[in-house]
Write an enzyme that holds these catalytic residues in place. Sequence first.
Site, PDB file in Angstrom:
ATOM      1  N   ALA B  35       0.923  -1.273   0.174  1.00  0.00           N
ATOM      2  CA  ALA B  35      -0.142  -0.310  -0.025  1.00  0.00           C
ATOM      3  C   ALA B  35       0.794   1.415  -0.021  1.00  0.00           C
ATOM      4  CB  ALA B  35      -0.976  -0.124   1.345  1.00  0.00           C
ATOM      5  N   ASP B  36       0.578   2.228  -0.630  1.00  0.00           N
ATOM      6  CA  ASP B  36       1.172   3.624  -0.604  1.00  0.00           C
ATOM      7  C   ASP B  36       0.472   4.424   0.414  1.00  0.00           C
ATOM      8  OD1 ASP B  36      -1.105   4.709  -1.839  1.00  0.00           O
ATOM      9  OD2 ASP B  36       0.090   4.894  -3.715  1.00  0.00           O
ATOM     10  N   SER B  37       0.752   5.541   0.752  1.00  0.00           N
ATOM     11  CA  SER B  37       0.212   6.406   1.985  1.00  0.00           C
ATOM     12  C   SER B  37      -1.199   6.760   1.482  1.00  0.00           C
ATOM     13  CB  SER B  37       1.096   7.602   2.141  1.00  0.00           C
ATOM     14  OG  SER B  37       1.231   8.346   0.819  1.00  0.00           O
TER      15      SER B  37
END
Lengths: 248, 78
Positions: B35-37
């Site tokens: 996941a990215d932010s």
Amino acid sequence: MRKLEGKVAVVTGASRGIGRAIAFKLADEGAKVVVNYSGSQAKAEEVVAMIQENGGEAIAVQASVSKTEEVTALMDATVKTFGSLDILVNNAGITRDNLIMRMKEDEWDDVLDTNLKGVFLCTKAVTRQMMKQRAGRIINISSIVGVAGNAGQANYVAAKAGVIGLTKTTAKELASRNILVNAIAPGFIETEMTEQLPEDIKQGMLTQIPLAKLGQPEDIAKAVAFLASDDANYMTGQTLHIDGGMVM
Amino acid sequence: MSTVLERVTKVIVDRLGVEESEVTLEASFRDDLGADSLDVVELVMELEDEFDMEISDEDAEKISTVGSAISYIEGKLN
């Protein structure tokens, strides 16, 4: 076929000037419009009435864009009334002109609060809805003086330049979710805001404008409608100068 | 009625497109599940909807693994 059929748009500061023209144009293109205003209730309701007379849908909602709770209530009212929120036009703005040497701290703060913090708060408040929708358009009304600078407007210029930076950052953060964010930098447009300028200043301005005339609010409104439409699907993070060629 | 673990797992699998077997309690959203932010922000939004609760920004920052999400939600539900 109208460009914005069925879309829902919030236009801040839409009771007068450029915002009013934007509200009319978006409604004309088929959008349901939330006419936000801060103080001028009667004028906002006049805009709503005119949109309805033309067969469009609109409501007026009061909110100061610099106050988080009011901004949240504005966006909640939009989704509650119209079911989605596809287009945000951050247009609300004020001026408190003065030379830097004379500028009071509250003149600086008032302008930064409305013209820059207001854009941030409204943007933040719509991202949740737009992320869920996997679609959205945010159009920020900056100013050509935010690009070129202007003596006597340190606060306004700083805020409008800030809006351009905020536009680029928002565009980068939200591109992966199909939320496109662009800015428009109007030049001198005939509104109440520019009407107050002395005649000799206006004449001086005209000499700097290659097209040798002031712009009309509709010139900006048409560009907003373009940026909000599918015609601008491959465009984000940009600033359109609509200024008669003043700043190239 | 599904357990909190099952419901959280489903949200994560749907949102991040990972295999159910990868969703262990120790798994970090960012380091293990890709996941990215922005994905993490969205994940928290979906957990809010799934469990009909509000998760403050401060609390959301502490949710970084599957286990921390589950214990946070269980703590709020009880």
